[in-house]
Write a protein that holds these residues in place. Structure first.
Motif, short mmCIF file in Angstrom:
data_model
loop_
_atom_site.label_atom_id
_atom_site.label_comp_id
_atom_site.label_asym_id
_atom_site.label_seq_id
_atom_site.Cartn_x
_atom_site.Cartn_y
_atom_site.Cartn_z
N ASN A 172 -12.69 -58.13 -4.44
CA ASN A 172 -13.31 -58.58 -2.65
C ASN A 172 -14.23 -57.86 -2.19
OD1 ASN A 172 -10.33 -59.68 -3.88
ND2 ASN A 172 -10.05 -60.79 -1.45
N ILE A 173 -14.25 -56.13 -2.06
CA ILE A 173 -14.48 -55.28 -1.67
C ILE A 173 -16.22 -54.97 -2.15
CG2 ILE A 173 -15.17 -53.39 0.20
CD1 ILE A 173 -12.62 -53.40 0.06
N TRP A 174 -16.03 -54.49 -3.19
CA TRP A 174 -17.04 -53.91 -4.32
C TRP A 174 -18.31 -54.79 -5.33
CZ3 TRP A 174 -16.22 -54.10 -9.68
CH2 TRP A 174 -17.71 -53.24 -10.31
N ARG A 175 -16.62 -56.22 -5.98
CA ARG A 175 -18.13 -57.10 -6.11
C ARG A 175 -18.57 -58.06 -5.72
NH1 ARG A 175 -17.62 -61.13 -10.10
NH2 ARG A 175 -17.90 -61.02 -12.38
N PHE A 176 -17.33 -58.36 -5.10
CA PHE A 176 -18.02 -59.53 -3.51
C PHE A 176 -19.65 -59.11 -3.35
CE2 PHE A 176 -18.06 -61.62 0.74
CZ PHE A 176 -17.73 -63.12 -0.21
N SER A 177 -19.80 -58.66 -2.72
CA SER A 177 -20.82 -57.67 -1.09
C SER A 177 -21.96 -57.77 -2.49
CB SER A 177 -20.42 -56.70 -1.10
OG SER A 177 -19.58 -55.82 -1.79
N ALA A 191 -5.06 -55.00 5.77
CA ALA A 191 -5.39 -55.96 6.63
C ALA A 191 -5.68 -55.05 7.17
CB ALA A 191 -4.66 -57.08 6.42
N VAL A 192 -4.82 -54.46 8.33
CA VAL A 192 -5.31 -54.23 9.39
C VAL A 192 -6.71 -52.83 9.31
CG1 VAL A 192 -4.59 -51.98 10.82
CG2 VAL A 192 -3.41 -53.80 10.15
N LEU A 193 -6.45 -52.50 8.14
CA LEU A 193 -7.89 -51.39 8.09
C LEU A 193 -9.20 -52.26 7.96
CD1 LEU A 193 -6.21 -48.88 5.40
CD2 LEU A 193 -6.76 -49.07 7.98
N VAL A 194 -9.29 -53.16 6.99
CA VAL A 194 -10.04 -54.12 7.03
C VAL A 194 -10.63 -54.77 8.29
CG1 VAL A 194 -9.70 -56.24 6.20
CG2 VAL A 194 -12.00 -55.48 5.28
N ILE A 195 -9.62 -55.50 9.44
CA ILE A 195 -9.98 -55.54 10.43
C ILE A 195 -11.35 -54.32 11.36
CG2 ILE A 195 -9.47 -57.09 12.69
CD1 ILE A 195 -7.45 -58.24 10.75
N ILE A 196 -10.07 -53.39 11.44
CA ILE A 196 -10.91 -52.05 12.37
C ILE A 196 -12.19 -51.91 11.86
CG2 ILE A 196 -10.18 -50.03 12.99
CD1 ILE A 196 -7.43 -50.55 12.72
N LEU A 197 -12.37 -52.59 10.50
CA LEU A 197 -13.68 -51.16 10.22
C LEU A 197 -15.10 -52.62 10.55
CD1 LEU A 197 -13.42 -49.27 6.93
CD2 LEU A 197 -13.44 -48.57 9.06
N ALA A 198 -14.76 -53.91 9.38
CA ALA A 198 -15.74 -54.82 9.85
C ALA A 198 -15.90 -55.01 11.85
CB ALA A 198 -14.66 -56.30 10.01
N ALA A 200 -12.03 -61.35 1.59
CA ALA A 200 -13.63 -61.11 1.25
C ALA A 200 -14.64 -61.48 2.18
CB ALA A 200 -14.31 -62.04 0.02
N ILE A 201 -14.47 -62.18 3.13
CA ILE A 201 -15.54 -62.67 4.22
C ILE A 201 -15.38 -61.36 5.18
CG2 ILE A 201 -15.82 -64.44 5.70
CD1 ILE A 201 -16.41 -65.16 3.61
N VAL A 202 -14.32 -60.91 5.26
CA VAL A 202 -14.07 -59.81 6.45
C VAL A 202 -14.90 -58.46 5.79
CG1 VAL A 202 -12.32 -58.35 7.59
CG2 VAL A 202 -12.14 -60.70 7.23
N ALA A 203 -14.34 -58.54 3.95
CA ALA A 203 -15.57 -57.12 3.54
C ALA A 203 -16.53 -57.69 3.80
CB ALA A 203 -14.47 -56.69 1.92
N GLY A 204 -17.24 -58.54 3.66
CA GLY A 204 -19.26 -58.37 3.80
C GLY A 204 -19.43 -58.66 5.71
N LEU A 205 -18.16 -58.78 6.22
CA LEU A 205 -18.41 -58.42 7.63
C LEU A 205 -18.66 -56.80 8.20
CD1 LEU A 205 -16.84 -60.64 9.69
CD2 LEU A 205 -19.16 -61.04 9.37
N MET A 206 -17.66 -56.52 6.98
CA MET A 206 -17.52 -54.77 7.05
C MET A 206 -18.91 -54.54 6.30
SD MET A 206 -14.92 -52.56 5.23
CE MET A 206 -14.72 -52.92 4.10
N ILE A 207 -19.41 -54.30 5.12
CA ILE A 207 -20.19 -54.04 4.57
C ILE A 207 -22.14 -54.32 4.48
CG2 ILE A 207 -21.75 -54.02 2.05
CD1 ILE A 207 -18.61 -54.23 1.49
N PHE A 208 -22.09 -55.56 5.22
CA PHE A 208 -23.78 -55.92 5.36
C PHE A 208 -24.50 -55.31 6.59
CE2 PHE A 208 -22.58 -59.07 1.59
CZ PHE A 208 -23.46 -58.01 0.56
N PRO A 209 -23.79 -55.95 7.77
CA PRO A 209 -24.19 -54.99 8.63
C PRO A 209 -24.90 -53.86 8.94
CG PRO A 209 -22.34 -55.70 9.41
CD PRO A 209 -22.30 -56.33 7.94
N ALA A 210 -23.94 -53.38 7.93
CA ALA A 210 -24.44 -51.64 7.34
C ALA A 210 -25.49 -51.61 6.61
CB ALA A 210 -23.24 -51.13 6.94
#
Ligand code: VAL
Length: 452
Positions: free
Chosen positions: A30-35, A183-190, A266-276
């Motif tokens: 969800n995080i590494w491969r999806f992105s 779940a909480v951590l990924v939302i905070i980071l996104a 996966a989508i929230v992980a995308g919101l965490m990674i792609f802005p960066a």
């Protein structure tokens, strides 16, 4: 060893089962491969196809896997042998065990990187000041011959430790703690990432499709394999986890819940990674190194970067462990029965073999980078290709055909808890025709046998 009358472990509760299945699904995928796959496949159009596959192929096959495992109450190979004795459907079980071995072997490599980065942040963060520094740091680390293997060993040791402790005390307990925390951590980071200046560009990349990408066959192939990888389909994990569930519990809600939560993750992980990625002008298609290069850059630029880095790499490591556990459990459940060994002995033995099998993948990214196996791919990518692009979809197709055609319809509907409902009939037809045909077409399209 016979198939029947084994004293079998069980989940403590339905929630425990759901969190464990979610723990299997939510992982590096969800995080590494999806992105990086979304990055390489053009973003939104890929994500659209991916979500479509999740709904039309993924959810029906999750249900099929849960139903098989729960009815048979056996490991992935034993399940097919029990439900269809002497029939070739057992091939899906064998492919499941093979995929679990192969995926965990290279998964352990990335899991090890995650733990290494997590410990870097505990120790004050990696030294990544200045342009290119995080890329240099990453490249120096993962191309060194022995160092990444040490971290891979640590990852495998933790994974073995949890499987060693058992279904309820090890797998269920660890997921009950980890999943809500993740779940909480990924939302905070996104949430933080969305405040970066690259956020708008990221939203466009993720959600406004360039439909012309859909003429590229590789996008469908990538989306299909990503859906299988991310939902843990075709690798025996959901059959094995379903086999620890009691007959009293209902399956359909669990299947939809796992697929929905996994996709949201996966989508929230995308919101965490792609802005960066866009804030720091990194190419979205920079491949498997994406999160290990991009994120240390944003963490390095933030005032609370050390804490965020610590949280992120903890998240990545923990998600990797809970998925790795499900892969190891597939093989351990099978070999425990086959060899008649205890859980503890099997976990250590099989875990060690998988660790050894992963070493070439690690070296293939460094010292052995000149070695290419399948279609010019390095060792690591060849392993991923073989398991995720071939074994998982083929295994999934056999599972769909088995439940759709090979198993008595009224027994299937009863075992799945759908009963004689309309939705049960739709499910059966998705498995009979739609899912196998869609998988076949994606295969044929991608090898160029036909074009739209
Ligand atoms: N589904 C997991 C993931 O997405 C593993 C088991 C492959 O990472």
């Amino acid at each position: 060893m016979g198939l029947e009358h084994q004293p079998r472990e069980q989940w403590g509760s339905r929630l425990g089962f759901m969190l464990a299945a979610l723990g299997s699904a939510v992982g590096l995928g969800n995080i590494w491969r999806f992105s990086y796959v979304a990055g390489e496949s053009g973003g939104a159009a890929f994500i659209f196809i991916y979500l479509l596959f999740i709904v039309a192929i993924g959810i029906p096959i999750i249900m099929a896997e849960f139903t098989i495992g729960r009815r048979a109450q056996l490991d992935v190979v034993g399940s097919f042998q029990k439900l269809a004795p002497g029939k070739p459907w057992v091939l899906a079980g064998i492919l499941g065990v093979a995929s679990a071995f192969i995926i965990l072997s290279f998964y352990g490599v990335i899991g090890g990187w995650s733990i290494y980065y997590f410990l870097q942040y505990i120790g004050g963060g990696p030294p990544v000041e200045g342009a290119e520094a995080s890329a240099d740091f990453f490249v120096n680390f993962h191309t060194s011959p022995l160092f990444p293997i040490f971290w891979q060993l640590l990852f495998m040791t933790i994974t073995v430790g949890i499987v060693y402790a058992g279904v309820k005390k090890g797998i269920e307990k660890s997921n009950k703690i980890l999943m809500p925390l993740l779940a909480v951590l990924v939302i905070i980071l996104a949430g933080y990432s969305m405040t970066l200046e690259g956020a708008q560009e990221a939203l466009t990349f993720l959600f406004s499709p360039d439909w012309s990408a859909l003429t590229d066959p590789s996008v469908y192939f990538a989306a299909l394999s990503q859906a299988f990888f991310s939902l843990s389909l075709g690798m025996g994990a959901l059959i094995t986890y379903g086999s620890y569930l009691s007959k009293k519990e209902k399956l359909p809600g669990a299947a939809v819940g796992v697929a929905t939560m996994d996709s949201m993750f996966a989508i929230v992980a995308g919101l965490m990674i792609f802005p960066a990625v866009f804030t720091f002008s990194i190419a979205p298609d920079s491949g498997p190194g994406l999160v290990f290069i991009t994120l240390p850059d944003i963490f390095g630029s933030m005032s609370l970067g050390l804490i965020y880095g610590l949280i992120f790499f903890f998240l990545l490591s923990a998600a990797a462990v809970s998925s790795g556990v499900s892969l190891l459990e597939v093989a351990v459940a099978y070999f425990m029965r086959r060899l008649g060994w205890t859980r503890k002995k099997t976990a250590i033995f099989i875990g060690s073999i998988i660790f050894l099998l992963g070493i070439p993948s690690s070296l293939g990214l460094g010292t052995w980078s000149g070695v290419s196996l399948i279609g010019g791919r390095d060792i690591f990518d060849s392993m991923d290709f073989l398991a995720s692009y071939i074994f998982l979809p083929v295994g999934g197709m056999i599972i769909a055909l088995f439940v759709g055609w090979g198993w008595n319809k009224s027994e299937v509907l009863e075992a799945s808890n759908f009963g004689q409902s309309a939705i049960g009939t739709i499910w059966i037809w998705l498995l009979r025709i739609f899912a196998p045909l869609a998988i076949l077409l994606v295969f044929l399209y991608s090898v160029g046998l036909f074009t739209f």
